[in-house]
Design an enzyme around this catalytic site. Structure first.
Site, PDB file in Angstrom:
ATOM      1  CD  GLU A 151       0.317   1.027   3.144  1.00 48.80           C
ATOM      2  OE1 GLU A 151      -0.098   2.127   2.748  1.00 48.80           O
ATOM      3  OE2 GLU A 151       1.215   0.888   3.998  1.00 48.80           O
ATOM      4  CG  PHE A 252       7.218  14.000   0.003  1.00 43.61           C
ATOM      5  CD1 PHE A 252       5.961  14.049  -0.554  1.00 43.61           C
ATOM      6  CD2 PHE A 252       7.394  13.306   1.185  1.00 43.61           C
ATOM      7  CE1 PHE A 252       4.887  13.393   0.035  1.00 43.61           C
ATOM      8  CE2 PHE A 252       6.337  12.650   1.786  1.00 43.61           C
ATOM      9  CZ  PHE A 252       5.079  12.695   1.203  1.00 43.61           C
ATOM     10  CB  CYS A 263       5.345   4.575   6.665  1.00 45.38           C
ATOM     11  SG  CYS A 263       3.799   3.687   6.632  1.00 45.38           S
ATOM     12  NE  ARG A 331       1.316   4.338  14.541  1.00 43.75           N
ATOM     13  CZ  ARG A 331       0.798   3.491  13.650  1.00 43.75           C
ATOM     14  NH1 ARG A 331       1.290   2.284  13.534  1.00 43.75           N
ATOM     15  NH2 ARG A 331      -0.195   3.874  12.877  1.00 43.75           N
TER      16      ARG A 331
HETATM   17  C1  UDX Z   1       4.012   7.708   4.028  1.00 41.32           C
HETATM   18  C2  UDX Z   1       3.993   7.602   2.494  1.00 41.32           C
HETATM   19  O1  UDX Z   1       3.767   8.887   1.931  1.00 41.32           O
HETATM   20  C3  UDX Z   1       2.947   6.599   2.050  1.00 41.32           C
HETATM   21  O2  UDX Z   1       2.991   6.442   0.651  1.00 41.32           O
HETATM   22  C4  UDX Z   1       3.244   5.271   2.746  1.00 41.32           C
HETATM   23  O3  UDX Z   1       2.325   4.273   2.379  1.00 41.32           O
HETATM   24  C5  UDX Z   1       3.243   5.444   4.238  1.00 41.32           C
HETATM   25  O4  UDX Z   1       4.204   6.441   4.592  1.00 41.32           O
HETATM   26  P1  UDX Z   1       2.550   8.977   5.873  1.00 41.32           P
HETATM   27  O5  UDX Z   1       3.524   8.414   6.867  1.00 41.32           O
HETATM   28  O6  UDX Z   1       1.105   8.871   6.168  1.00 41.32           O
HETATM   29  O7  UDX Z   1       2.782   8.288   4.443  1.00 41.32           O
HETATM   30  O8  UDX Z   1       2.876  10.537   5.730  1.00 41.32           O
HETATM   31  P2  UDX Z   1       3.598  11.513   4.705  1.00 41.32           P
HETATM   32  O9  UDX Z   1       2.625  12.505   4.237  1.00 41.32           O
HETATM   33  O10 UDX Z   1       4.358  10.763   3.692  1.00 41.32           O
HETATM   34  O11 UDX Z   1       4.626  12.256   5.695  1.00 41.32           O
HETATM   35  C6  UDX Z   1       5.639  11.541   6.395  1.00 41.32           C
HETATM   36  C7  UDX Z   1       6.491  12.470   7.231  1.00 41.32           C
HETATM   37  O12 UDX Z   1       7.280  13.312   6.402  1.00 41.32           O
HETATM   38  C8  UDX Z   1       5.699  13.422   8.133  1.00 41.32           C
HETATM   39  O13 UDX Z   1       6.376  13.516   9.368  1.00 41.32           O
HETATM   40  C9  UDX Z   1       5.729  14.746   7.403  1.00 41.32           C
HETATM   41  O14 UDX Z   1       5.612  15.849   8.241  1.00 41.32           O
HETATM   42  C10 UDX Z   1       7.102  14.681   6.751  1.00 41.32           C
HETATM   43  N1  UDX Z   1       7.210  15.506   5.549  1.00 41.32           N
HETATM   44  C11 UDX Z   1       6.506  15.178   4.429  1.00 41.32           C
HETATM   45  C12 UDX Z   1       8.078  16.598   5.541  1.00 41.32           C
HETATM   46  O15 UDX Z   1       8.736  16.902   6.545  1.00 41.32           O
HETATM   47  N2  UDX Z   1       8.199  17.317   4.375  1.00 41.32           N
HETATM   48  C13 UDX Z   1       7.512  17.008   3.252  1.00 41.32           C
HETATM   49  O16 UDX Z   1       7.697  17.712   2.234  1.00 41.32           O
HETATM   50  C14 UDX Z   1       6.630  15.902   3.280  1.00 41.32           C
END
Ligand code: UDX
Length: 450
Positions: A151, A252, A263, A331
């Site tokens: 996923e 990102f 994750c 988490r």
């Molecule tokens: C992530 C993946 O995006 C997803 O495809 C996978 O299945 C599970 O892991 P998620 O953990 O829900 O999803 O959150 P995501 O939006 O990816 O953000 C992850 C972390 O990165 C967060 O702590 C967020 O704050 C940080 N982040 C994200 C940044 O610091 N900068 C960014 O530009 C994007």
């Protein structure tokens, strides 16, 4: 079409509910009887926008059922998805596969007729093959295939990510299994969503590579942000300008306090472990893991520095403790590292999060939890933005400034504009941009006081 979903955690519940929306009969099974009772009533135990409404519709339509009896989920199912947890093992950070293997054994015992067993949990390369062996050992005459279907759901946007994915990855070399899974994902075929059919090992690797790449991208821009601060550049403009290059892409690239969540930290660590074990060390990702862990700690130092180097007896207001907006998940959230360090340095912390306070209470102690953002700011020596919830983006900052002991804001998500903060007269510290001292011109970090 009928499927079984083993595990009603985040992934299992979102996937099961969305498959039901595709028109498939879904039976979700979990060992946690209390949770199953709640789910039967449509009571969703996690905060995920849109999920409760969608689940409610599926329950009313009779397309989704919840049970603690695995037999009900497996008997007569065309496919059974394994969506149980794979937490990092305490001892070494390897993904703990005991729940996956246990599920495989139990599924095997219940199977009647051809079934595709699908690993949806994030599992290291080789796990699908192992699951196949377990099923064969448990029930030698079983008719089945094991496929991998990772996923890519983002918390807070999971329903949309499931219904409108960038791609679906399916790992199996069995044509029979492909046919079943093509049918399961039929609505997405009609939508022309790219579906990548590949080998199981490739599919398993794809998930880790995707998450490790995204974690690397974030870590890259975070380090560039540090350099921007020294050089007098603005990381937001740098991110925008490099993101316009189609080869890089704009997503990102938001600099912040370091990635967290269920994750990225787990999967990057597991990938480095697999790399070591297989003799192909993932040195870039190893560094990313280290840099990110260090960064979260450095954020506490940054807040302390913004308070003149000492927070003993000071009051710190914190907005947001979830690892990102639109989730109640804490988490591996940066807050769990930063807040205890501030407390160790002698600070008193008041905090508010729109959804994650209940979860955060399990991990953080001695926090003065508030009901809304303005209460957090009252009498604070510094206000820290840790999670970029929408409701923090348009606060009445004049009112906030009035109620604080010091007009000092540390914005670890860059949600406010430098010009606005200057106009309001805040001492403003953000990420990858010059600090603003009160009533002064922008200054480069470490040249304060000039
Ligand atoms: C992530 C993946 O995006 C997803 O495809 C996978 O299945 C599970 O892991 P998620 O953990 O829900 O999803 O959150 P995501 O939006 O990816 O953000 C992850 C972390 O990165 C967060 O702590 C967020 O704050 C940080 N982040 C994200 C940044 O610091 N900068 C960014 O530009 C994007």
């Amino acid at each position: 079409m009928r499927i079984g979903m083993v595990g009603t955690g985040y992934v299992g519940l979102v996937s099961g509910t969305c498959f039901a929306e595709f028109g498939i009969d879904v039976v979700c099974v979990d060992k946690d009887a209390t949770k199953i009772e709640r789910l039967k009533k449509g009571d969703v135990p996690i905060f995920e926008p849109g999920l409760e409404d969608l689940l409610d519709r599926q329950i009313k339509a009779g397309r989704i059922h919840f049970t603690t009896n695995l037999d009900e989920a497996v008997k007569g199912a065309d496919a059974v998805f394994i969506a149980v947890g794979t937490p990092p093992r305490q001892s070494d950070g390897h993904a703990d596969l005991s729940y996956v293997y246990q599920a495989a054994k139990e599924i095997a015992a219940c199977m009647d007729g051809y079934t595709v067993v699908v690993t949806k949990s994030t599992v290291p390369v080789g796990t699908a093959r192992e699951v196949e062996q377990i099923i064969r050992d448990t029930k030698p005459d079983a008719e089945f295939d094991v496929a991998s279907n990772p996923e890519f759901l983002r918390e807070g946007a999971a329903v949309n990510d499931f219904m409108r994915p960038d791609r679906v990855v399916i790992g199996t070399s069995s044509e029979r299994a492909q046919k079943v899974l093509r049918e399961v994902y039929r609505p997405l075929f009609l939508n022309e969503t790219p579906i990548v059919f590949t080998k199981r090992e490739t599919s398993e690797m794809t998930k880790y590579a995707a998450n490790a790449f995204l974690a690397t991208k974030i870590t890259f821009i975070n380090e560039i942000a540090d350099l921007c601060e020294k050089a007098g550049a603005d990381v937001q403009d740098v991110a925008r300008a490099i993101g316009l290059d189609g080869r890089i892409g704009s997503k990102f690239l938001h600099a912040g306090p370091g990635y967290g969540g269920s994750c990225f930290p787990k999967d990057t660590l597991a990938l480095t472990q697999t790399g070591q074990a297989m003799g192909a060390p993932q040195r870039i990702v190893e560094t990313v893991v280290q840099v990110n862990a260090d960064r979260q700690k450095q954020m506490a130092s940054r807040i302390i520095a913004a308070c003149g180097g000492d927070v003993k007896g000071k009051r710190i207001g914190v907005l947001g403790v979830a690892f990102k907006p639109n989730t109640d998940d804490v988490r591996d959230a940066p807050s769990l590292v930063i807040l205890p360090l501030l407390q160790e340095a002698g600070a008193h912390i008041a905090a508010y999060d729109p959804e994650a306070m209940e979860q955060a209470r399990l991990f953080l102690t001695d926090i003065d939890w508030k009901d809304e953002a303005y209460q957090v700011a009252e009498n604070a020596d510094v206000l820290v933005i840790l999670t970029e919830w929408n409701e923090f983006r348009a606060l009445d900052l004049a009112r906030i400034g009035e109620s604080m002991k010091e007009k000092r804001l540390v914005d670890l998500r860059n949600i406010y504009k430098l010009e606005d903060m200057k106009e309001l007269g805040f001492h403003y510290v953000s990420i990858g941009r010059p600090d603003l001292l009160p009533e002064s011109k922008p200054v480069l970090k470490e040249v304060t006081g000039q």
